[in-house]
Design a protein around this motif. Structure first.
Motif, PDB file in Angstrom:
ATOM      1  N   ARG A  48       0.841  -1.213   0.000  1.00  0.00           N
ATOM      2  CA  ARG A  48       0.000   0.000   0.000  1.00  0.00           C
ATOM      3  C   ARG A  48       0.870   1.256   0.000  1.00  0.00           C
ATOM      4  N   LEU A  49       0.465   2.219  -0.804  1.00  0.00           N
ATOM      5  CA  LEU A  49       1.138   3.513  -0.874  1.00  0.00           C
ATOM      6  C   LEU A  49       0.107   4.600  -0.606  1.00  0.00           C
ATOM      7  N   VAL A  50       0.445   5.509   0.332  1.00  0.00           N
ATOM      8  CA  VAL A  50      -0.414   6.666   0.620  1.00  0.00           C
ATOM      9  C   VAL A  50       0.390   7.919   0.302  1.00  0.00           C
ATOM     10  N   VAL A  51      -0.203   8.794  -0.476  1.00  0.00           N
ATOM     11  CA  VAL A  51       0.491   9.999  -0.932  1.00  0.00           C
ATOM     12  C   VAL A  51      -0.247  11.224  -0.412  1.00  0.00           C
ATOM     13  N   LEU A  52       0.494  12.116   0.254  1.00  0.00           N
ATOM     14  CA  LEU A  52      -0.053  13.410   0.666  1.00  0.00           C
ATOM     15  C   LEU A  52       0.244  14.400  -0.448  1.00  0.00           C
ATOM     16  N   ALA A  53      -0.789  14.967  -1.053  1.00  0.00           N
ATOM     17  CA  ALA A  53      -0.576  15.860  -2.190  1.00  0.00           C
ATOM     18  C   ALA A  53      -1.719  16.856  -2.281  1.00  0.00           C
ATOM     19  N   ARG A  79      -4.638  12.248  10.985  1.00  0.00           N
ATOM     20  CA  ARG A  79      -5.590  11.147  11.223  1.00  0.00           C
ATOM     21  C   ARG A  79      -6.024  10.507   9.903  1.00  0.00           C
ATOM     22  N   ALA A  80      -6.255  11.334   8.894  1.00  0.00           N
ATOM     23  CA  ALA A  80      -6.670  10.785   7.605  1.00  0.00           C
ATOM     24  C   ALA A  80      -5.571   9.918   6.999  1.00  0.00           C
ATOM     25  N   LEU A  81      -4.330  10.342   7.124  1.00  0.00           N
ATOM     26  CA  LEU A  81      -3.217   9.565   6.576  1.00  0.00           C
ATOM     27  C   LEU A  81      -3.046   8.248   7.331  1.00  0.00           C
ATOM     28  N   VAL A  82      -3.174   8.286   8.657  1.00  0.00           N
ATOM     29  CA  VAL A  82      -3.061   7.060   9.443  1.00  0.00           C
ATOM     30  C   VAL A  82      -4.173   6.082   9.057  1.00  0.00           C
ATOM     31  N   ALA A  83      -5.390   6.597   8.903  1.00  0.00           N
ATOM     32  CA  ALA A  83      -6.506   5.716   8.524  1.00  0.00           C
ATOM     33  C   ALA A  83      -6.271   5.096   7.152  1.00  0.00           C
ATOM     34  N   LEU A 135      -3.398   4.449   5.788  1.00  0.00           N
ATOM     35  CA  LEU A 135      -2.312   3.478   5.875  1.00  0.00           C
ATOM     36  C   LEU A 135      -2.752   2.168   6.510  1.00  0.00           C
ATOM     37  N   LEU A 136      -3.622   2.254   7.515  1.00  0.00           N
ATOM     38  CA  LEU A 136      -3.914   1.080   8.338  1.00  0.00           C
ATOM     39  C   LEU A 136      -5.158   0.318   7.919  1.00  0.00           C
ATOM     40  N   ASP A 137      -5.960   0.890   7.038  1.00  0.00           N
ATOM     41  CA  ASP A 137      -7.205   0.228   6.662  1.00  0.00           C
ATOM     42  C   ASP A 137      -7.033  -0.443   5.301  1.00  0.00           C
ATOM     43  N   PRO A 138      -6.693  -1.729   5.268  1.00  0.00           N
ATOM     44  CA  PRO A 138      -6.470  -2.404   3.975  1.00  0.00           C
ATOM     45  C   PRO A 138      -7.738  -2.518   3.149  1.00  0.00           C
ATOM     46  N   GLY A 139      -8.879  -2.368   3.805  1.00  0.00           N
ATOM     47  CA  GLY A 139     -10.131  -2.482   3.066  1.00  0.00           C
ATOM     48  C   GLY A 139     -10.574  -1.181   2.428  1.00  0.00           C
ATOM     49  N   ALA A 140      -9.856  -0.080   2.748  1.00  0.00           N
ATOM     50  CA  ALA A 140     -10.247   1.212   2.185  1.00  0.00           C
ATOM     51  C   ALA A 140      -9.990   1.228   0.685  1.00  0.00           C
ATOM     52  N   SER A 141     -10.861   1.897  -0.017  1.00  0.00           N
ATOM     53  CA  SER A 141     -10.702   1.954  -1.476  1.00  0.00           C
ATOM     54  C   SER A 141      -9.527   2.845  -1.842  1.00  0.00           C
TER      55      SER A 141
END
Length: 804
Positions: free
Chosen positions: A83-88, A149-153, A155-161
């Protein structure tokens, strides 16, 4: 999970990493330089790019800055990261190829009290530039905590779209932000616009999210706290010399020093607690004097995450003001205070080098003003001394300039800083008016804000102590002796004692009140019904001092507002004691009077700051109890007060099994309570559990006399939980006292403490009200027993045992 955070040297990266660590995840930070606040136990890779080798074994990656996104995507694919989360701020869809499980979090302008990036530089300048007439255009903003909080969620929620998430509180304008931080907006003339870069680039239209901790107005108001007391000079943001801004990063105490010296545990075996401080062996000596007055131990974890953080922030600020340089300055900024056995200590070796910055004065005289004589005979230095420049004439002259700059500069801005802090605490109290009505997210945000207000209160109070010590040095030079100026009856720390005197005086004029207060068991309902004037006066006094109480800095302790009956019983005891005559303090020589006036002013400022800090703790305690009630209702805790065994940050990012953590920490606290740590130690400390040898008749304990008068009476050894046992005419003996004990001074014959110095809060109050007082009488609480007849000489510091 193993999570790699790129851009971890920026404010958002640091914040997300701290939350992930609190949630018990394995975190690796990547950035151009390791932040001072980065914990020593958490990995950090100094690198501008996160390579596949760095990402190997990671379950998720956060791009919060640093690496180019294209390079990072390649590294994510090569390392097979899930999983990759990008703040942009804009949607970088073209940069993320198909097949990469990515979430892009788009935000508006990220504001908050801990932001320390380009936005702070822009808004901390003398003016805010309107380059292209956009100062009144809608500007989407969001608080940094909501972004974290949004970034943590994500990262940690594999079911999130996967895809795009917008996080924004709403729109404001650059002009509104400038008004909040107190800067004028200045338009750039058209011919010069090409020469001045736009302060804020184009931001997309975003959909506001209502489920956030901060709305637009609260976000902007919070950002103003970061700008207060700062000024941008070119590319750098500086502290205004006469102001005390909020600390943005508190250095980690467990990280190795830049010269490679590793900190080591100071306790022997099981004596080390979870929150204890490893020490630099070059700075080995620590002492409990003064700080134990603030927070006796073993304290609760919630107190550790508030007060200990505050004392460390204060050490950082003092080190930056005195600027001794090198390893000494770093030690001051990291470990001016230490925690051992869940008790608070001051670094006396550090204090020694700090005292060396005071010009033309014997450092031992400076130390004795703070710590009394507890450090006598203590080995201050380790086997290897840190590199320290010799105390040459040139260095003393330089120190004199620094000293004068601190004294004059901080004195000039002290009232402004105090007024601002008083207003901050008042806004916090108003926002927390009914904790039960707050949403869960807003409750947690106010808890964090309350914690940060307390931390800043410690910074302000410590700066006042520095100023009082500085004026004391000048007074010594002018008078040839120690002279403590009178602070006057408006001293805030004297309000609690004054309240008892006022209520006792009022009761004496009301026979019904006297009769009811003289009963063995006071009927408060009857008092309210039959003595309404007294009850109304009591309510007014509680509005003024209800936030105070014995052990008031410890989160678990009750205040007078929590237990009004305690204050009523103190008033009843004061009724049988004749009112004290206020003392006439020795005259101040004419030459020293201007300095004495300034010194007295700083004593009053210090007490106002400390009082508001305690007020913030009182509000925070109420908020924590409300959070505890909600956790009990959710089945995560068994008792409301269990919340005090959690760190403040753990409430916002809760680790698994809160009940198990509480049980473990309660057991540790019970274990540490069985230990009796020394008042001072060097290098290693060992519990002194051997029973103290009682003092025999005729023996004399030598302390420091801080308030004159010679009296005889029987001893009553008390603590925060047993202060109610003190009877009129007895001599109050305690290991240490804080301001919350001072109402008992109204009927105590005298006060004797093991710890404390001439400038401690209780000593100042005793002096103002003429209560004979001796501090730093080593072994007094351990070796004197309740009922023993003693004589106390508040002038000489002698405590003489007369017999049983």
């Amino acid at each position: 999970m193993r999570i790699v955070v790129t851009g971890a040297d920026g404010p958002i990266g640091r914040g997300v990493a701290a939350r992930l660590v609190s949630l018990s995840h394995d975190v690796v930070g990547v950035g151009a330089r390791r932040p001072e606040s980065w914990p020593g136990a958490v990995d950090f890779v100094v690198n501008r790019r996160a390579t596949a080798d760095v990402l190997k074994g990671a379950d998720a990656v956060l791009h919060a800055g640093g690496s180019g996104l294209d390079d990072l995507v390649d590294a994510v694919r090569d390392a097979d990261v899930e999983r990759l989360v990008v703040l942009a701020p804009v949607w970088p869809a073209a940069s993320i190829p198909a097949g990469v499980d990515a979430v892009v979090v788009r935000t508006g302008l990220v504001l908050g009290r801990h932001v320390d990036d380009a936005l702070l530089r822009m808004c901390a300048g003398p003016v805010v530039l309107d380059v292209d007439g956009s100062a009144d255009r809608p500007l989407p903003v969001v608080h940094a905590h909501d972004v974290e909080r949004a970034l943590v969620a994500a990262l940690l929620d594999p079911g999130a779209s996967t895809g795009r998430i917008d996080v924004v509180a709403g729109n404001t304008t650059l002009r509104a932000i400038a008004a909040a931080v107190g800067r004028p907006v200045v338009g750039v003339p058209w011919p010069l616009r090409r020469l001045v870069p736009r302060p804020i680039g184009d931001l997309p239209e975003l959909t506001p999210d209502r489920d956030l901790g901060y709305d637009v107005a609260q976000t902007v108001e919070d950002f103003a706290l970061a700008c207060r007391g700062r000024i941008a000079v070119g590319p750098a943001v500086r502290d205004i010399p006469w102001r005390l801004p909020r600390v943005l990063q508190i250095p980690a105490f467990d990280a190795p020093s830049p010269d490679g010296v590793e900190p080591v545990p100071a306790g022997m075996g099981s004596a080390n607690g979870e929150f204890d401080t490893p020490i630099d062996p070059r700075f080995p000596a620590f002492i409990a004097t003064n700080l134990s007055e603030a927070l006796a131990g073993p304290f609760s974890p919630s107190s550790a995450s508030v007060t200990v953080l505050g004392t460390r922030a204060a050490g950082l600020v003092i080190s930056e003001r005195l600027r001794p340089g090198g390893a000494v300055q770093r030690e001051m900024s990291v470990r001016t205070t230490g925690v051992f056995g869940h008790r608070l200590y001051a670094g006396i070796t550090t204090g020694h080098f700090m005292a060396h910055t005071v010009p033309f004065i014997d450092p031992n005289l400076v130390l004795s003003g703070f710590f009394g004589h507890t450090e006598d005979g203590l080995e201050l230095f380790g086997e290897h001394l840190p590199p320290v420049a010799p105390r040459s004439l040139a260095r003393q002259l330089r120190g004199g300039l620094t000293f004068a700059n601190c004294l004059i500069g901080l004195s000039a801005g002290s009232r402004t800083d105090t007024r601002a802090f008083v207003d901050d605490v008042a806004r916090l109290e108003a926002a927390a008016g009914d904790p039960a009505a707050l949403t869960d997210r807003r409750l947690r945000e106010l808890i964090l804000l309350g914690r940060d207000h307390v931390v800043h209160g410690w910074v302000l109070s410590s700066a006042s102590i520095l100023l009082c010590a500085g004026y004391g040095v000048v007074m010594r030079l002018l008078c040839g002796r120690d002279v403590m100026p009178a602070a006057g009856d408006e001293l805030v720390s004297a309000q609690a004692l004054g309240a008892v005197h006022r209520l006792a005086a009022m009761a004496r004029r009301d026979p019904v009140a006297v009769r009811l207060l003289s009963e063995p068991t006071i009927d408060t309902d009857a008092l309210a019904a039959e003595a309404p004037a007294f009850t109304a006066a009591l309510a007014r006094e509680l509005d003024l001092i209800g936030h105070r109480g014995p052990g008031e800095v410890e989160m678990r302790c009750a205040t007078y507002a929590d237990d009004p009956d305690l204050l009523i019983r103190m008033v009843a005891k004061a009724l049988v004691v004749p009112p004290l005559e206020l003392p006439t303090l020795p005259p101040v020589p004419l030459l020293a009077k201007p300095v004495a006036v300034a010194a007295a002013d700083q004593i009053r400022e210090r007490e106002v700051r400390r009082d508001r800090m305690v007020r913030a703790i009182w509000v925070l305690r109420r908020l924590l109890r409300e959070q505890g009630r909600r956790l009990v209702d959710a089945g995560e805790l068994g008792d409301v007060d269990d919340v005090f065994y959690l760190l403040v940050d753990e409430l916002d990012a809760p680790p698994p099994d809160l009940a198990g953590i509480v049980a473990r920490r309660r057991a540790e606290q019970l274990r540490l309570q069985q230990l009796d740590p020394p008042e001072a130690f060097s290098g290693r400390w060992v519990s002194t559990n051997e029973p103290a040898v009682a003092i025999q008749g005729g023996e004399v304990l030598q302390g420091i006399g801080v308030s004159g008068g010679r009296v005889r009476g029987r001893v009553r050894v008390v603590g925060a939980e047993t202060i109610d046992d003190l009877q009129p005419g007895e001599i109050l003996v305690a290991k240490v006292t804080d301001v919350g004990y001072t109402p008992a001074f109204a009927y105590a014959a005298a006060v004797v403490t093991e710890l404390g110095g001439p400038t401690s809060h209780a000593a100042i109050v005793a002096r103002e009200f003429g209560v004979p007082c001796v501090v730093n009488a080593r072994g007094a609480a351990a070796r004197l027993t309740t009922g023993t007849m003693i004589e106390v000489d508040g002038a000489t510091g002698d405590v003489t045992v007369l017999g049983a």
